[in-house]
Write a protein that holds these residues in place. Structure first.
Motif, short mmCIF file in Angstrom:
data_model
loop_
_atom_site.label_atom_id
_atom_site.label_comp_id
_atom_site.label_asym_id
_atom_site.label_seq_id
_atom_site.Cartn_x
_atom_site.Cartn_y
_atom_site.Cartn_z
N ASP A 1 -4.24 10.13 8.98
CA ASP A 1 -3.68 11.46 9.12
C ASP A 1 -3.59 12.16 7.77
O ASP A 1 -3.25 11.54 6.75
CB ASP A 1 -2.28 11.35 9.74
CG ASP A 1 -1.81 12.68 10.32
OD1 ASP A 1 -2.17 13.73 9.76
OD2 ASP A 1 -1.08 12.65 11.32
N THR B 1 -2.83 6.17 9.96
CA THR B 1 -3.27 5.89 8.59
C THR B 1 -4.31 6.88 8.09
O THR B 1 -4.49 7.02 6.87
CB THR B 1 -3.84 4.46 8.47
OG1 THR B 1 -4.93 4.31 9.39
CG2 THR B 1 -2.76 3.42 8.76
N TYR C 1 8.70 9.59 3.70
CA TYR C 1 8.08 9.13 4.94
C TYR C 1 9.07 8.25 5.69
O TYR C 1 9.52 7.23 5.18
CB TYR C 1 6.80 8.36 4.64
CG TYR C 1 5.69 9.24 4.13
CD1 TYR C 1 4.82 9.88 5.01
CD2 TYR C 1 5.53 9.45 2.76
CE1 TYR C 1 3.81 10.71 4.55
CE2 TYR C 1 4.52 10.28 2.30
CZ TYR C 1 3.66 10.90 3.19
OH TYR C 1 2.67 11.73 2.73
N LEU D 1 -2.04 3.62 0.39
CA LEU D 1 -2.22 3.16 1.76
C LEU D 1 -3.65 2.75 2.05
O LEU D 1 -3.91 1.71 2.66
CB LEU D 1 -1.78 4.25 2.74
CG LEU D 1 -1.83 3.92 4.23
CD1 LEU D 1 -0.94 2.73 4.55
CD2 LEU D 1 -1.43 5.14 5.05
N THR E 1 2.45 -2.33 9.38
CA THR E 1 1.21 -1.57 9.47
C THR E 1 0.16 -2.36 10.24
O THR E 1 0.14 -3.59 10.22
CB THR E 1 0.65 -1.22 8.07
OG1 THR E 1 -0.48 -0.35 8.22
CG2 THR E 1 0.22 -2.46 7.31
N TYR F 1 3.09 6.66 11.13
CA TYR F 1 2.06 7.65 10.86
C TYR F 1 0.69 7.02 11.07
O TYR F 1 0.48 5.84 10.77
CB TYR F 1 2.16 8.17 9.42
CG TYR F 1 3.49 8.78 9.08
CD1 TYR F 1 3.70 10.15 9.16
CD2 TYR F 1 4.56 7.97 8.68
CE1 TYR F 1 4.94 10.71 8.84
CE2 TYR F 1 5.80 8.51 8.38
CZ TYR F 1 5.98 9.89 8.45
OH TYR F 1 7.20 10.44 8.15
N ILE G 1 0.48 9.44 -0.06
CA ILE G 1 0.43 7.99 -0.32
C ILE G 1 -0.94 7.41 0.01
O ILE G 1 -1.08 6.19 0.14
CB ILE G 1 1.52 7.26 0.49
CG1 ILE G 1 1.38 7.55 1.99
CG2 ILE G 1 2.90 7.63 -0.02
CD1 ILE G 1 2.34 6.76 2.86
N ALA G 2 -1.93 8.28 0.16
CA ALA G 2 -3.27 7.81 0.54
C ALA G 2 -3.84 6.83 -0.48
O ALA G 2 -4.51 5.86 -0.12
CB ALA G 2 -4.21 9.00 0.70
N GLU H 1 -1.40 14.03 6.89
CA GLU H 1 0.00 14.03 6.50
C GLU H 1 0.33 12.92 5.51
O GLU H 1 1.31 13.01 4.76
CB GLU H 1 0.87 13.88 7.76
CG GLU H 1 2.33 14.16 7.55
CD GLU H 1 3.12 14.12 8.85
OE1 GLU H 1 4.34 14.36 8.81
OE2 GLU H 1 2.51 13.83 9.90
N THR H 2 -0.50 11.89 5.47
CA THR H 2 -0.25 10.77 4.55
C THR H 2 -1.02 10.92 3.23
O THR H 2 -1.17 9.94 2.51
CB THR H 2 -0.65 9.44 5.22
OG1 THR H 2 -2.06 9.46 5.52
CG2 THR H 2 0.12 9.21 6.51
N HIS H 3 -1.46 12.13 2.92
CA HIS H 3 -2.28 12.31 1.71
C HIS H 3 -1.52 11.94 0.45
O HIS H 3 -2.11 11.52 -0.55
CB HIS H 3 -2.77 13.76 1.62
CG HIS H 3 -1.70 14.75 1.28
ND1 HIS H 3 -0.80 15.22 2.21
CD2 HIS H 3 -1.36 15.34 0.08
CE1 HIS H 3 0.05 16.07 1.62
NE2 HIS H 3 -0.27 16.15 0.34
N ASP I 1 6.47 8.21 -2.49
CA ASP I 1 5.38 7.80 -3.36
C ASP I 1 5.90 6.89 -4.47
O ASP I 1 6.86 7.23 -5.16
CB ASP I 1 4.71 9.05 -3.95
CG ASP I 1 3.71 8.72 -5.04
OD1 ASP I 1 2.96 7.73 -4.87
OD2 ASP I 1 3.70 9.41 -6.07
#
Length: 222
Positions: free
Chosen positions: A82, A80, A74, A92, A53, A78, A88-89, A84-86, A65
């Motif tokens: 986005d 960070t 995932y 992350l 990352t 991606y 694992i937000a 789309e990453t909700h 998750d």
């Protein structure tokens, strides 16, 4: 002649070094800001883990998750921020990581401004204007260094700990983070050199005003 010889001792000596180191710091900061290798997995795990990352991009290999509340997998890289990453937000975008993003973005923005000011200095402006640009440059770089210093210290302390990315014992700080450190340190050195150069220019001006040194145009400046 004695006045002119004494005056010449105030000629700048740090200017080329300041410009060079400023450009090196800018290049290092830009690359580290854009590259996704602040933290990297050692590759010993086969799947179901994080790969690497940066500030704005994270890569995973069949990762889900960590609380197992969602079935979303995932696999790939991606952005960070986005949507789309909700899933694992929460993991992350930890508060410390958001802090690093914000402070390093300030550092990056001010570094861009510093690069522009350095470009102006390369064009060899008039002495009075050069002094003004030097002042802006060292102030800008000192502020940028402050933001960058906080960012790298926070990430260095918390980036590879067990409370962030999974399998923390397989993760390590990588080359993008190393470049960020180099860029921030070089930025501080460049700021100091520009400050020294500015002080030299101020002393030259003070000397001219107090001694009435002859200028190239054949007149005096009192």
């Amino acid at each position: 002649m004695s006045q002119l010889s004494e005056y010449e001792t105030f000629e700048p000596t740090t200017h080329p070094w300041g410009v060079t180191i400023s450009l090196i710091s800018f290049l290092a900061i830009v690359i580290s800001f854009c590259s996704p290798y602040w933290l990297k997995n050692d590759g010993e795990l086969s799947e179901g883990h994080f790969l690497n990352t940066g500030l704005w991009e994270a890569c995973f290999s069949n990762y889900h998750d960590y609380t197992y509340r969602y079935d979303r997998i995932y696999d790939g890289c991606y952005w960070t921020l986005d949507e789309e990453t909700h899933v694992i937000a929460e993991q992350l975008r930890r508060p410390f990581f958001v802090t690093v993003q914000v402070f390093y973005t300030f550092c990056f923005t001010l570094s861009l401004l510093g690069a522009g000011l350095t470009g102006v200095l390369i064009l060899c402006p008039g002495e009075d204007f050069e002094k003004y640009v030097l002042k802006l440059a060292y102030i800008d770089l000192f502020i940028s260094w402050f933001f960058g210093f906080i960012a790298v210290i926070v990430f260095g302390a918390m980036g590879d700990n067990r409370d962030w990315m999974p399998h923390w014992d397989h993760n390590h700080l990588s080359w993008s983070f190393g470049l960020a450190v180099v860029g921030v340190v070089a930025e501080f050195v460049a700021a100091v050199l520009f400050w020294v150069e500015y002080r030299i220019q101020k002393r030259k001006e003070s000397y001219r005003q107090s001694h009435g040194v002859f200028t190239l145009e054949g007149g005096t400046k009192n």
